[in-house]
Motif scaffolding. Structure first.
Motif, PDB file in Angstrom:
ATOM      1  N   PHE A 177     -31.776   1.263 -82.869  1.00  0.00           N
ATOM      2  CA  PHE A 177     -30.988   0.700 -81.782  1.00  0.00           C
ATOM      3  C   PHE A 177     -30.739   1.803 -80.771  1.00  0.00           C
ATOM      4  O   PHE A 177     -30.096   2.805 -81.073  1.00  0.00           O
ATOM      5  CB  PHE A 177     -29.660   0.166 -82.345  1.00  0.00           C
ATOM      6  CG  PHE A 177     -28.733  -0.407 -81.324  1.00  0.00           C
ATOM      7  CD1 PHE A 177     -29.094  -1.516 -80.586  1.00  0.00           C
ATOM      8  CD2 PHE A 177     -27.498   0.160 -81.109  1.00  0.00           C
ATOM      9  CE1 PHE A 177     -28.230  -2.054 -79.649  1.00  0.00           C
ATOM     10  CE2 PHE A 177     -26.623  -0.366 -80.176  1.00  0.00           C
ATOM     11  CZ  PHE A 177     -27.002  -1.481 -79.440  1.00  0.00           C
ATOM     12  N   ILE A 178     -31.303   1.648 -79.579  1.00  0.00           N
ATOM     13  CA  ILE A 178     -31.133   2.624 -78.516  1.00  0.00           C
ATOM     14  C   ILE A 178     -30.047   2.105 -77.576  1.00  0.00           C
ATOM     15  O   ILE A 178     -30.102   0.951 -77.147  1.00  0.00           O
ATOM     16  CB  ILE A 178     -32.440   2.825 -77.711  1.00  0.00           C
ATOM     17  CG1 ILE A 178     -33.625   3.109 -78.635  1.00  0.00           C
ATOM     18  CG2 ILE A 178     -32.263   3.919 -76.658  1.00  0.00           C
ATOM     19  CD1 ILE A 178     -33.560   4.393 -79.389  1.00  0.00           C
ATOM     20  N   TYR A 179     -29.066   2.948 -77.280  1.00  0.00           N
ATOM     21  CA  TYR A 179     -28.012   2.534 -76.359  1.00  0.00           C
ATOM     22  C   TYR A 179     -27.648   3.692 -75.436  1.00  0.00           C
ATOM     23  O   TYR A 179     -27.905   4.856 -75.727  1.00  0.00           O
ATOM     24  CB  TYR A 179     -26.775   2.039 -77.113  1.00  0.00           C
ATOM     25  CG  TYR A 179     -26.085   3.076 -77.962  1.00  0.00           C
ATOM     26  CD1 TYR A 179     -24.989   3.765 -77.481  1.00  0.00           C
ATOM     27  CD2 TYR A 179     -26.527   3.358 -79.255  1.00  0.00           C
ATOM     28  CE1 TYR A 179     -24.345   4.718 -78.260  1.00  0.00           C
ATOM     29  CE2 TYR A 179     -25.899   4.306 -80.028  1.00  0.00           C
ATOM     30  CZ  TYR A 179     -24.805   4.979 -79.524  1.00  0.00           C
ATOM     31  OH  TYR A 179     -24.187   5.926 -80.294  1.00  0.00           O
ATOM     32  N   LEU A 180     -27.101   3.322 -74.283  1.00  0.00           N
ATOM     33  CA  LEU A 180     -26.646   4.305 -73.312  1.00  0.00           C
ATOM     34  C   LEU A 180     -25.137   4.411 -73.415  1.00  0.00           C
ATOM     35  O   LEU A 180     -24.444   3.399 -73.474  1.00  0.00           O
ATOM     36  CB  LEU A 180     -27.023   3.873 -71.894  1.00  0.00           C
ATOM     37  CG  LEU A 180     -28.500   3.608 -71.641  1.00  0.00           C
ATOM     38  CD1 LEU A 180     -28.703   3.089 -70.227  1.00  0.00           C
ATOM     39  CD2 LEU A 180     -29.324   4.849 -71.880  1.00  0.00           C
ATOM     40  N   LEU A 181     -24.630   5.625 -73.438  1.00  0.00           N
ATOM     41  CA  LEU A 181     -23.195   5.850 -73.523  1.00  0.00           C
ATOM     42  C   LEU A 181     -22.723   6.446 -72.200  1.00  0.00           C
ATOM     43  O   LEU A 181     -23.220   7.483 -71.763  1.00  0.00           O
ATOM     44  CB  LEU A 181     -22.868   6.792 -74.678  1.00  0.00           C
ATOM     45  CG  LEU A 181     -21.392   7.023 -74.956  1.00  0.00           C
ATOM     46  CD1 LEU A 181     -20.721   5.716 -75.373  1.00  0.00           C
ATOM     47  CD2 LEU A 181     -21.226   8.071 -76.033  1.00  0.00           C
ATOM     48  N   ILE A 182     -21.794   5.739 -71.566  1.00  0.00           N
ATOM     49  CA  ILE A 182     -21.232   6.190 -70.299  1.00  0.00           C
ATOM     50  C   ILE A 182     -19.824   6.697 -70.575  1.00  0.00           C
ATOM     51  O   ILE A 182     -18.988   5.954 -71.081  1.00  0.00           O
ATOM     52  CB  ILE A 182     -21.178   5.044 -69.277  1.00  0.00           C
ATOM     53  CG1 ILE A 182     -22.573   4.487 -69.042  1.00  0.00           C
ATOM     54  CG2 ILE A 182     -20.557   5.517 -67.975  1.00  0.00           C
ATOM     55  CD1 ILE A 182     -22.599   3.229 -68.211  1.00  0.00           C
ATOM     56  N   LEU A 183     -19.589   7.942 -70.237  1.00  0.00           N
ATOM     57  CA  LEU A 183     -18.265   8.538 -70.415  1.00  0.00           C
ATOM     58  C   LEU A 183     -17.621   8.691 -69.052  1.00  0.00           C
ATOM     59  O   LEU A 183     -18.259   9.065 -68.090  1.00  0.00           O
ATOM     60  CB  LEU A 183     -18.380   9.899 -71.097  1.00  0.00           C
ATOM     61  CG  LEU A 183     -19.013   9.881 -72.473  1.00  0.00           C
ATOM     62  CD1 LEU A 183     -19.199  11.293 -72.990  1.00  0.00           C
ATOM     63  CD2 LEU A 183     -18.192   9.064 -73.436  1.00  0.00           C
ATOM     64  N   GLY A 184     -16.382   8.374 -68.975  1.00  0.00           N
ATOM     65  CA  GLY A 184     -15.648   8.472 -67.717  1.00  0.00           C
ATOM     66  C   GLY A 184     -14.265   7.911 -67.938  1.00  0.00           C
ATOM     67  O   GLY A 184     -13.718   7.985 -69.033  1.00  0.00           O
ATOM     68  N   ASP A 185     -13.692   7.338 -66.880  1.00  0.00           N
ATOM     69  CA  ASP A 185     -12.375   6.719 -67.004  1.00  0.00           C
ATOM     70  C   ASP A 185     -12.412   5.625 -68.070  1.00  0.00           C
ATOM     71  O   ASP A 185     -11.513   5.493 -68.883  1.00  0.00           O
ATOM     72  CB  ASP A 185     -11.927   6.131 -65.670  1.00  0.00           C
ATOM     73  CG  ASP A 185     -11.743   7.218 -64.608  1.00  0.00           C
ATOM     74  OD1 ASP A 185     -11.523   8.381 -64.996  1.00  0.00           O
ATOM     75  OD2 ASP A 185     -11.832   6.898 -63.420  1.00  0.00           O
ATOM     76  N   ILE A 186     -13.468   4.848 -68.027  1.00  0.00           N
ATOM     77  CA  ILE A 186     -13.658   3.781 -69.013  1.00  0.00           C
ATOM     78  C   ILE A 186     -14.966   4.075 -69.744  1.00  0.00           C
ATOM     79  O   ILE A 186     -16.021   4.185 -69.124  1.00  0.00           O
ATOM     80  CB  ILE A 186     -13.734   2.400 -68.340  1.00  0.00           C
ATOM     81  CG1 ILE A 186     -12.441   2.114 -67.576  1.00  0.00           C
ATOM     82  CG2 ILE A 186     -14.018   1.316 -69.369  1.00  0.00           C
ATOM     83  CD1 ILE A 186     -12.482   0.864 -66.739  1.00  0.00           C
ATOM     84  N   LYS A 187     -14.895   4.222 -71.050  1.00  0.00           N
ATOM     85  CA  LYS A 187     -16.088   4.505 -71.838  1.00  0.00           C
ATOM     86  C   LYS A 187     -16.825   3.193 -72.113  1.00  0.00           C
ATOM     87  O   LYS A 187     -16.219   2.197 -72.473  1.00  0.00           O
ATOM     88  CB  LYS A 187     -15.717   5.192 -73.139  1.00  0.00           C
ATOM     89  CG  LYS A 187     -15.130   6.562 -72.906  1.00  0.00           C
ATOM     90  CD  LYS A 187     -14.609   7.153 -74.192  1.00  0.00           C
ATOM     91  CE  LYS A 187     -14.022   8.507 -73.994  1.00  0.00           C
ATOM     92  NZ  LYS A 187     -12.920   8.595 -73.070  1.00  0.00           N
ATOM     93  N   LYS A 188     -18.157   3.216 -71.940  1.00  0.00           N
ATOM     94  CA  LYS A 188     -18.968   2.016 -72.141  1.00  0.00           C
ATOM     95  C   LYS A 188     -20.218   2.358 -72.922  1.00  0.00           C
ATOM     96  O   LYS A 188     -20.789   3.428 -72.755  1.00  0.00           O
ATOM     97  CB  LYS A 188     -19.400   1.415 -70.801  1.00  0.00           C
ATOM     98  CG  LYS A 188     -18.274   0.959 -69.929  1.00  0.00           C
ATOM     99  CD  LYS A 188     -18.812   0.437 -68.617  1.00  0.00           C
ATOM    100  CE  LYS A 188     -17.679   0.086 -67.682  1.00  0.00           C
ATOM    101  NZ  LYS A 188     -18.162  -0.377 -66.389  1.00  0.00           N
ATOM    102  N   ALA A 189     -20.643   1.438 -73.759  1.00  0.00           N
ATOM    103  CA  ALA A 189     -21.924   1.549 -74.439  1.00  0.00           C
ATOM    104  C   ALA A 189     -22.775   0.360 -73.991  1.00  0.00           C
ATOM    105  O   ALA A 189     -22.346  -0.786 -74.077  1.00  0.00           O
ATOM    106  CB  ALA A 189     -21.750   1.532 -75.948  1.00  0.00           C
ATOM    107  N   ILE A 190     -23.960   0.650 -73.481  1.00  0.00           N
ATOM    108  CA  ILE A 190     -24.847  -0.390 -72.980  1.00  0.00           C
ATOM    109  C   ILE A 190     -26.076  -0.444 -73.881  1.00  0.00           C
ATOM    110  O   ILE A 190     -26.811   0.536 -74.001  1.00  0.00           O
ATOM    111  CB  ILE A 190     -25.270  -0.087 -71.536  1.00  0.00           C
ATOM    112  CG1 ILE A 190     -24.040  -0.012 -70.630  1.00  0.00           C
ATOM    113  CG2 ILE A 190     -26.255  -1.125 -71.030  1.00  0.00           C
ATOM    114  CD1 ILE A 190     -24.318   0.508 -69.259  1.00  0.00           C
TER     115      ILE A 190
END
Length: 77
Positions: free
Chosen positions: A23-36
């Motif tokens: 499972f490949i996912y993108l992790l966005i770190l910032g004010d709101i953390k998101k996994a896409i």
């Protein structure tokens, strides 16, 4: 933003994480953390086992990561 690969069990084939799904996912770190979620594949699906992404899939992942980074940076300005 960073891309990660997660190994998952394949309960149907009674395989552990080494022989299961990727499972490949993108992790966005910032004010709101998101996994896409980006890509899900089975290591042993079909006639040809697939242990890693193809060069084209890796290139697509790099392009997607760059595009998301650009969008995130534009949103901060």
């Amino acid at each position: 933003m960073t891309a990660y690969k997660l190994r998952l069990k394949d309960e149907n084939r009674k395989m552990g994480v080494r022989g299961g799904y990727r499972f490949i996912y993108l992790l966005i770190l910032g004010d709101i953390k998101k996994a896409i979620p980006f890509h899900l594949y089975s290591k042993h699906a079909g006639k040809k086992p697939k242990s890693d992404l193809t060069e084209e899939e890796k290139k697509n992942l790099q392009n997607l990561t760059s595009a998301f980074n650009k969008l995130c940076n534009e949103g901060r300005n």
